[in-house]
Every structure is written in C-alpha cells, then in structure tokens.
Design a protein around this motif. Structure first.
Motif, short mmCIF file in Angstrom:
data_model
loop_
_atom_site.label_atom_id
_atom_site.label_comp_id
_atom_site.label_asym_id
_atom_site.label_seq_id
_atom_site.Cartn_x
_atom_site.Cartn_y
_atom_site.Cartn_z
N SER A 133 -6.87 -6.59 3.02
CA SER A 133 -7.76 -5.44 2.80
C SER A 133 -7.69 -4.18 2.99
O SER A 133 -5.94 -3.84 2.59
CB SER A 133 -9.57 -4.97 3.90
OG SER A 133 -9.99 -4.66 3.38
N LEU A 134 -8.17 -2.92 2.52
CA LEU A 134 -7.51 -1.82 3.14
C LEU A 134 -6.37 -0.95 2.19
O LEU A 134 -7.18 -0.98 1.38
CB LEU A 134 -7.12 -0.96 4.43
CG LEU A 134 -7.88 -1.84 5.79
CD1 LEU A 134 -7.42 -2.40 7.05
CD2 LEU A 134 -9.21 -1.07 6.13
N GLU A 135 -6.06 -0.33 2.45
CA GLU A 135 -4.89 0.14 1.76
C GLU A 135 -3.80 -0.25 0.59
O GLU A 135 -3.73 -0.53 -0.75
CB GLU A 135 -3.83 1.19 2.72
CG GLU A 135 -4.54 1.89 3.43
CD GLU A 135 -4.53 2.29 4.63
OE1 GLU A 135 -4.44 3.15 5.41
OE2 GLU A 135 -4.98 0.75 5.16
N SER A 136 -3.26 -1.77 1.18
CA SER A 136 -2.79 -3.09 0.56
C SER A 136 -3.36 -3.29 -0.56
O SER A 136 -3.44 -3.54 -1.66
CB SER A 136 -2.87 -4.03 1.53
OG SER A 136 -1.84 -4.14 2.63
N LYS A 137 -4.64 -3.67 -0.24
CA LYS A 137 -6.06 -4.86 -1.42
C LYS A 137 -6.11 -3.29 -2.51
O LYS A 137 -5.65 -3.00 -3.65
CB LYS A 137 -7.33 -4.65 -0.73
CG LYS A 137 -8.14 -5.03 -1.96
CD LYS A 137 -7.41 -6.39 -2.70
CE LYS A 137 -8.76 -6.80 -3.24
NZ LYS A 137 -8.03 -8.10 -4.53
N LEU A 138 -6.46 -2.07 -2.01
CA LEU A 138 -6.91 -1.25 -2.83
C LEU A 138 -5.59 -0.31 -3.15
O LEU A 138 -5.44 0.13 -4.77
CB LEU A 138 -7.67 0.87 -2.22
CG LEU A 138 -8.41 -0.04 -1.07
CD1 LEU A 138 -9.02 0.87 -0.30
CD2 LEU A 138 -9.50 -0.43 -2.53
N SER A 139 -4.34 -0.50 -3.13
CA SER A 139 -3.05 0.10 -3.67
C SER A 139 -2.55 -0.90 -4.72
O SER A 139 -1.84 -0.69 -6.20
CB SER A 139 -1.91 0.34 -2.69
OG SER A 139 -0.57 -0.01 -3.32
N GLU A 140 -2.88 -2.18 -4.81
CA GLU A 140 -2.45 -3.60 -5.76
C GLU A 140 -3.66 -2.83 -6.64
O GLU A 140 -3.06 -3.39 -8.00
CB GLU A 140 -2.80 -4.47 -4.68
CG GLU A 140 -1.80 -4.88 -3.92
CD GLU A 140 -2.43 -6.43 -3.42
OE1 GLU A 140 -3.51 -6.99 -3.53
OE2 GLU A 140 -1.69 -6.44 -2.20
N ILE A 141 -4.48 -2.81 -6.80
CA ILE A 141 -5.31 -2.33 -8.53
C ILE A 141 -6.00 -1.54 -8.51
O ILE A 141 -6.34 -0.39 -9.36
CB ILE A 141 -6.79 -3.19 -8.12
CG1 ILE A 141 -7.81 -2.13 -6.23
CG2 ILE A 141 -6.25 -4.34 -7.04
CD1 ILE A 141 -8.86 -2.30 -5.80
N GLY A 142 -4.96 -0.05 -7.72
CA GLY A 142 -4.74 1.13 -8.11
C GLY A 142 -5.53 1.81 -7.76
O GLY A 142 -5.53 3.28 -8.58
N ILE A 143 -6.30 1.70 -7.27
CA ILE A 143 -7.06 2.74 -6.14
C ILE A 143 -6.55 4.13 -5.36
O ILE A 143 -6.79 5.32 -5.12
CB ILE A 143 -8.41 1.95 -5.71
CG1 ILE A 143 -9.44 1.40 -7.02
CG2 ILE A 143 -9.07 3.19 -4.75
CD1 ILE A 143 -9.83 0.51 -6.00
N ILE A 144 -5.39 3.08 -4.38
CA ILE A 144 -5.01 4.20 -3.31
C ILE A 144 -3.52 3.98 -4.37
O ILE A 144 -2.72 3.24 -4.78
CB ILE A 144 -4.54 3.47 -2.46
CG1 ILE A 144 -5.92 3.75 -1.59
CG2 ILE A 144 -3.45 4.58 -2.17
CD1 ILE A 144 -5.72 3.96 -0.04
N SER A 145 -2.51 5.86 -4.70
CA SER A 145 -2.02 5.79 -5.53
C SER A 145 -0.40 4.73 -5.03
O SER A 145 0.38 4.91 -5.50
CB SER A 145 -1.49 7.07 -6.13
OG SER A 145 -1.00 7.85 -5.30
#
Length: 190
Positions: free
Chosen positions: A88-100
């Motif tokens: 979850s958190l930064e790992s998941k959001l980074s994988e899908i491009g929500i966090i650059s």
C-alpha cells in the motif's frame, strides 16, 4: 547431512513450490533437526551461499525456480506470518503513477506491529493498521501477496499523514474512476 543430500532436499522442496524457509519449516524439511543445532546449521549454510538470509529467522533458497519474480513481495508472508499484510502507501501509488517518485522501500500495511526489514532484495516497511481489512473490497491478491486497491492505498497514506504533497489529484481521480468501473464490471459478471 551430506551437502549432496541437502541440495537434493532443497530441490524437492523447490519442486513443491517452497523457496523460503523459517527455522521450523527448514527443520521439517531436514527431517527434524535438533533446535540447538538448527540455528548453527542455517547460519553455516547462509555463510556458504546455500541459503540467503533474508531477515532474522527467514532464509531463501537462491537456486529455487519456484521463487516469485519479486522476492521482496513474496517475503511478506514470511516476515509477518500471522498477520494480514498488503502492499500500500507510496509503493502502490508510485506503481500506478499517482505519486511521481519511486519508493526505496516496499511500503506495506499490517495488522501486526510496525517494523522495517532490510533484505538483500531491498527494504520492506510495515506500518500498523487497526482498520478491518476487507479482502476483495479493500485489497486483492496479486502474485502471492495482497495489494491495496487505489482508494485503500490513498486512504492509508492520508491516515499515516506522510507524502500527501506528492499525490497528483488529477491522476488519482481518473484512476479511482477507472477502478470503480472495473469493480462494477466484475460484479455484473458474477
């Protein structure tokens, strides 16, 4: 035990899909090793490169063909075996491009205690949650590990209150709408 016999047992375990071991599972594989000798045996095998120490009490067979493509994700169930864990958190959001930005640690939520493990494959960071986790609605199984859905990962990140300034709200809205559409399609098929 002779090295040849040990390698044969590791190959049999690999054929059965077993690529990582805890001390009790390794003892079972070896036919019941005396607990006082077991730690010494596993340390020696690690020093010789027969096993790789992933974390305290967790070892990986480096020649196993059954190991997952992402060993770090595969280790989640060994690092917190009696808890529900999910990426979850930064790992998941980074994988899908929500966090650059790309994360250095695999960030996970757990029903267990928070911790950080530095493995040979990279760091794994567990953040504790008291929330009830609905498997299927909040998290899904992916390649042997649970992963948060987008809305769950954002909720988790907001809850822990870190790196919120990295979220691209426009991409987030589009991704949540797409995820919701996919969920609706799956429920129609069922």
């Amino acid at each position: 035990m002779k090295r040849r016999d040990l390698i044969k047992k590791l190959a049999q375990a690999d054929a059965a899909g077993v690529w990582a071991f805890t001390a009790p599972s390794f003892s079972t594989l070896m036919g019941g090793v005396d607990p006082s000798y077991l730690k010494l045996m596993m340390k020696r095998l690690s020093d010789q490169g027969v096993l790789i120490r992933a974390a305290r009490g967790v070892y990986v067979n480096p020649t196993a063909r059954s190991s997952p493509a992402d060993i770090r994700r595969g280790l989640l169930r060994f690092l917190r075996p009696r808890e529900i864990n999910y990426v979850s958190l930064e790992s998941k959001l980074s994988e899908i491009g929500i966090i650059s930005q790309i994360t250095t640690a695999l960030t996970c939520m757990t029903t267990g205690s928070p911790a950080r493990f530095d493995t040979p494959w990279g760091a794994v960071e567990f953040t504790h949650t008291d929330r009830k986790i609905d498997i299927g609605a909040d998290v899904v199984a992916d390649a042997g590990a649970f992963e948060a859905k987008v809305r769950t990962a954002v909720r988790d990140l907001r809850r822990v209150g870190r790196n919120l300034d990295l979220i691209d709200e426009e991409i987030l809205a589009d991704t949540i709408a797409e995820e919701k559409h996919q969920d609706e399609q799956q429920s129609e098929r069922a």
